[in-house]
Design a protein around this motif. Sequence first.
Motif, PDB file in Angstrom:
ATOM      1  N   ASP A  67     -47.560   1.625  -5.417  1.00 12.89           N
ATOM      2  CA  ASP A  67     -48.990   1.892  -5.564  1.00 12.89           C
ATOM      3  C   ASP A  67     -49.250   3.151  -6.381  1.00 12.89           C
ATOM      4  OD1 ASP A  67     -49.692  -0.319  -3.988  1.00 12.89           O
ATOM      5  OD2 ASP A  67     -49.474   0.845  -2.137  1.00 12.89           O
ATOM      6  N   ALA A  68     -48.198   3.884  -6.691  1.00 13.99           N
ATOM      7  CA  ALA A  68     -48.325   5.123  -7.461  1.00 13.99           C
ATOM      8  C   ALA A  68     -46.993   5.403  -8.126  1.00 13.99           C
ATOM      9  CB  ALA A  68     -48.711   6.286  -6.543  1.00 13.99           C
ATOM     10  N   PRO A  69     -46.994   6.202  -9.183  1.00 13.77           N
ATOM     11  CA  PRO A  69     -45.713   6.563  -9.805  1.00 13.77           C
ATOM     12  C   PRO A  69     -44.903   7.424  -8.852  1.00 13.77           C
ATOM     13  CG  PRO A  69     -47.506   7.842 -10.755  1.00 13.77           C
ATOM     14  CD  PRO A  69     -48.143   6.808  -9.878  1.00 13.77           C
ATOM     15  N   PRO A  70     -43.570   7.400  -8.968  1.00 12.80           N
ATOM     16  CA  PRO A  70     -42.736   8.212  -8.077  1.00 12.80           C
ATOM     17  C   PRO A  70     -43.098   9.694  -8.162  1.00 12.80           C
ATOM     18  CG  PRO A  70     -41.399   6.673  -9.346  1.00 12.80           C
ATOM     19  CD  PRO A  70     -42.771   6.625  -9.926  1.00 12.80           C
ATOM     20  N   ALA A  71     -43.202  10.333  -7.010  1.00 12.19           N
ATOM     21  CA  ALA A  71     -43.576  11.746  -6.980  1.00 12.19           C
ATOM     22  C   ALA A  71     -42.602  12.594  -7.797  1.00 12.19           C
ATOM     23  CB  ALA A  71     -43.629  12.237  -5.539  1.00 12.19           C
ATOM     24  N   GLU A  72     -41.331  12.218  -7.742  1.00  9.16           N
ATOM     25  CA  GLU A  72     -40.328  12.983  -8.488  1.00  9.16           C
ATOM     26  C   GLU A  72     -40.572  12.885  -9.996  1.00  9.16           C
ATOM     27  OE1 GLU A  72     -39.781  10.614  -6.339  1.00  9.16           O
ATOM     28  OE2 GLU A  72     -38.654  11.442  -4.650  1.00  9.16           O
ATOM     29  N   ALA A  73     -41.000  11.702 -10.442  1.00  8.33           N
ATOM     30  CA  ALA A  73     -41.260  11.512 -11.873  1.00  8.33           C
ATOM     31  C   ALA A  73     -42.480  12.308 -12.312  1.00  8.33           C
ATOM     32  CB  ALA A  73     -41.459  10.038 -12.172  1.00  8.33           C
ATOM     33  N   VAL A  74     -43.488  12.354 -11.469  1.00  5.81           N
ATOM     34  CA  VAL A  74     -44.694  13.129 -11.780  1.00  5.81           C
ATOM     35  C   VAL A  74     -44.355  14.619 -11.866  1.00  5.81           C
ATOM     36  CG1 VAL A  74     -46.984  13.793 -10.960  1.00  5.81           C
ATOM     37  CG2 VAL A  74     -46.218  11.424 -10.720  1.00  5.81           C
ATOM     38  N   ALA A  75     -43.568  15.087 -10.905  1.00  4.69           N
ATOM     39  CA  ALA A  75     -43.189  16.501 -10.898  1.00  4.69           C
ATOM     40  C   ALA A  75     -42.315  16.844 -12.098  1.00  4.69           C
ATOM     41  CB  ALA A  75     -42.454  16.828  -9.598  1.00  4.69           C
ATOM     42  N   ALA A  76     -41.394  15.945 -12.437  1.00  6.69           N
ATOM     43  CA  ALA A  76     -40.503  16.192 -13.567  1.00  6.69           C
ATOM     44  C   ALA A  76     -41.282  16.255 -14.875  1.00  6.69           C
ATOM     45  CB  ALA A  76     -39.440  15.096 -13.639  1.00  6.69           C
ATOM     46  N   ARG A  77     -42.282  15.395 -15.004  1.00  9.78           N
ATOM     47  CA  ARG A  77     -43.072  15.408 -16.230  1.00  9.78           C
ATOM     48  C   ARG A  77     -43.898  16.689 -16.336  1.00  9.78           C
ATOM     49  NH1 ARG A  77     -46.816  10.432 -18.562  1.00  9.78           N
ATOM     50  NH2 ARG A  77     -46.528  10.980 -20.762  1.00  9.78           N
ATOM     51  N   ALA A  78     -44.427  17.143 -15.212  1.00 11.30           N
ATOM     52  CA  ALA A  78     -45.236  18.363 -15.224  1.00 11.30           C
ATOM     53  C   ALA A  78     -44.413  19.594 -15.554  1.00 11.30           C
ATOM     54  CB  ALA A  78     -45.924  18.534 -13.871  1.00 11.30           C
ATOM     55  N   ALA A  79     -43.138  19.578 -15.156  1.00 12.34           N
ATOM     56  CA  ALA A  79     -42.264  20.738 -15.369  1.00 12.34           C
ATOM     57  C   ALA A  79     -41.299  20.540 -16.534  1.00 12.34           C
ATOM     58  CB  ALA A  79     -41.472  21.005 -14.086  1.00 12.34           C
ATOM     59  N   LEU A  80     -41.608  19.600 -17.397  1.00 12.18           N
ATOM     60  CA  LEU A  80     -40.681  19.220 -18.460  1.00 12.18           C
ATOM     61  C   LEU A  80     -40.360  20.383 -19.389  1.00 12.18           C
ATOM     62  CD1 LEU A  80     -39.235  16.712 -19.698  1.00 12.18           C
ATOM     63  CD2 LEU A  80     -41.251  16.417 -21.160  1.00 12.18           C
ATOM     64  N   GLU A  81     -39.087  20.609 -19.611  1.00 17.91           N
ATOM     65  CA  GLU A  81     -38.615  21.590 -20.582  1.00 17.91           C
ATOM     66  C   GLU A  81     -37.674  20.879 -21.544  1.00 17.91           C
ATOM     67  OE1 GLU A  81     -36.945  25.055 -18.856  1.00 17.91           O
ATOM     68  OE2 GLU A  81     -38.717  25.514 -17.642  1.00 17.91           O
ATOM     69  N   VAL A  82     -37.822  21.163 -22.811  1.00 15.00           N
ATOM     70  CA  VAL A  82     -37.031  20.466 -23.826  1.00 15.00           C
ATOM     71  C   VAL A  82     -36.382  21.484 -24.756  1.00 15.00           C
ATOM     72  CG1 VAL A  82     -38.592  18.488 -23.716  1.00 15.00           C
ATOM     73  CG2 VAL A  82     -38.958  20.234 -25.452  1.00 15.00           C
ATOM     74  N   PRO A  83     -35.325  21.076 -25.459  1.00 12.76           N
ATOM     75  CA  PRO A  83     -34.660  21.998 -26.386  1.00 12.76           C
ATOM     76  C   PRO A  83     -35.602  22.460 -27.502  1.00 12.76           C
ATOM     77  CG  PRO A  83     -33.276  20.079 -25.938  1.00 12.76           C
ATOM     78  CD  PRO A  83     -34.624  19.774 -25.370  1.00 12.76           C
ATOM     79  N   GLN A  84     -35.436  23.674 -27.946  1.00 14.65           N
ATOM     80  CA  GLN A  84     -36.261  24.232 -29.018  1.00 14.65           C
ATOM     81  C   GLN A  84     -35.653  23.979 -30.399  1.00 14.65           C
ATOM     82  OE1 GLN A  84     -39.307  25.959 -28.356  1.00 14.65           O
ATOM     83  NE2 GLN A  84     -38.952  25.084 -26.317  1.00 14.65           N
ATOM     84  N   GLU A  85     -34.346  23.866 -30.445  1.00  8.73           N
ATOM     85  CA  GLU A  85     -33.659  23.670 -31.728  1.00  8.73           C
ATOM     86  C   GLU A  85     -33.730  22.205 -32.122  1.00  8.73           C
ATOM     87  OE1 GLU A  85     -30.709  22.543 -34.413  1.00  8.73           O
ATOM     88  OE2 GLU A  85     -30.358  22.176 -32.273  1.00  8.73           O
ATOM     89  N   ARG A  86     -33.949  21.947 -33.412  1.00  8.93           N
ATOM     90  CA  ARG A  86     -34.277  20.601 -33.857  1.00  8.93           C
ATOM     91  C   ARG A  86     -33.194  19.564 -33.529  1.00  8.93           C
ATOM     92  NH1 ARG A  86     -37.296  19.101 -39.248  1.00  8.93           N
ATOM     93  NH2 ARG A  86     -37.051  21.339 -39.550  1.00  8.93           N
ATOM     94  N   GLU A  87     -31.945  19.867 -33.837  1.00  8.82           N
ATOM     95  CA  GLU A  87     -30.891  18.878 -33.610  1.00  8.82           C
ATOM     96  C   GLU A  87     -30.784  18.527 -32.129  1.00  8.82           C
ATOM     97  OE1 GLU A  87     -26.094  18.236 -34.488  1.00  8.82           O
ATOM     98  OE2 GLU A  87     -27.198  19.879 -35.446  1.00  8.82           O
TER      99      GLU A  87
END
Length: 266
Positions: A67-87
């Motif tokens: 009935d809703a997206p997984p709470a863990e997925a919602v939290a992970a998306r909100a706290a998403l960190e990604v690499p800064q370097e292009r490659e």
Amino acid sequence: MEKNLEFPDLLRLIDERSIAFRAVVAAAPGLDAQVPTCPGWTLFDLVKHLGGGDRFWAAIVGAGPADAPPAEAVAARAALEVPQEREALLAWLDASTQLLLGALRAAGPESGCWTWWPASQSPQTAGGTARHRVQETAVHTYDAQLACGAPQPLPVELALDGVEEFLFTVCATPSAWPHKPTAFDFHAAEGRSWRLTVDGDGARTTRIPAPTAASGEDSDAAGASVHGTASELVLYLYDRIQADSLHVDGDAGLLDLLRAWEPEEK
């Protein structure tokens, strides 16, 4: 009547558009390029959004009916960190897409899952999710190309499915149309047409025969008819290009009402 794209085709197109997206990012002068169609976003922001979306939907599909997206997925998306370097960022994006494709393959097209479109004409399944992610990836590839000054039309196969996918998923609703009942026809130059009917029962889309020179078009049936290539229609529906980029018959003002409409329930 043409059939929808099959599930393996949807997975192929997600992969192909993701590859095209990454190619644009790899060749871009810099990740700080502004994306005109996503005001306030840079190319880096667009990469983060698309990859984060792939990971989010991979988790949703993997969780099955809910009935809703997984709470863990919602939290992970909100706290998403990604690499800064292009490659490293491109490698992260590739891995994100592969996570989505892996989840979709494991689930199969008929497997149920949460979606934000329960009251639409699209199914709440892995297949429905795949069909929508094709369009998300394709339109954001266009956004990236535009940011780099070289926008390309969406591939025809993908765009033809995209017009219907948008009308079925985004426009369909049981909420009452707050204006006089009418219909909107969308005609792709490649030979497919759809009618979006809006009235007190909401909005729903059906396929209709494409107009021909011999038969003409029943102009009384639709309040407004929009003509363009399938790519142009998808980009218009996603608000990437304006109606004046297309040919419109009938009352063009109705398109403004449709654009402004925010149904209470989806």
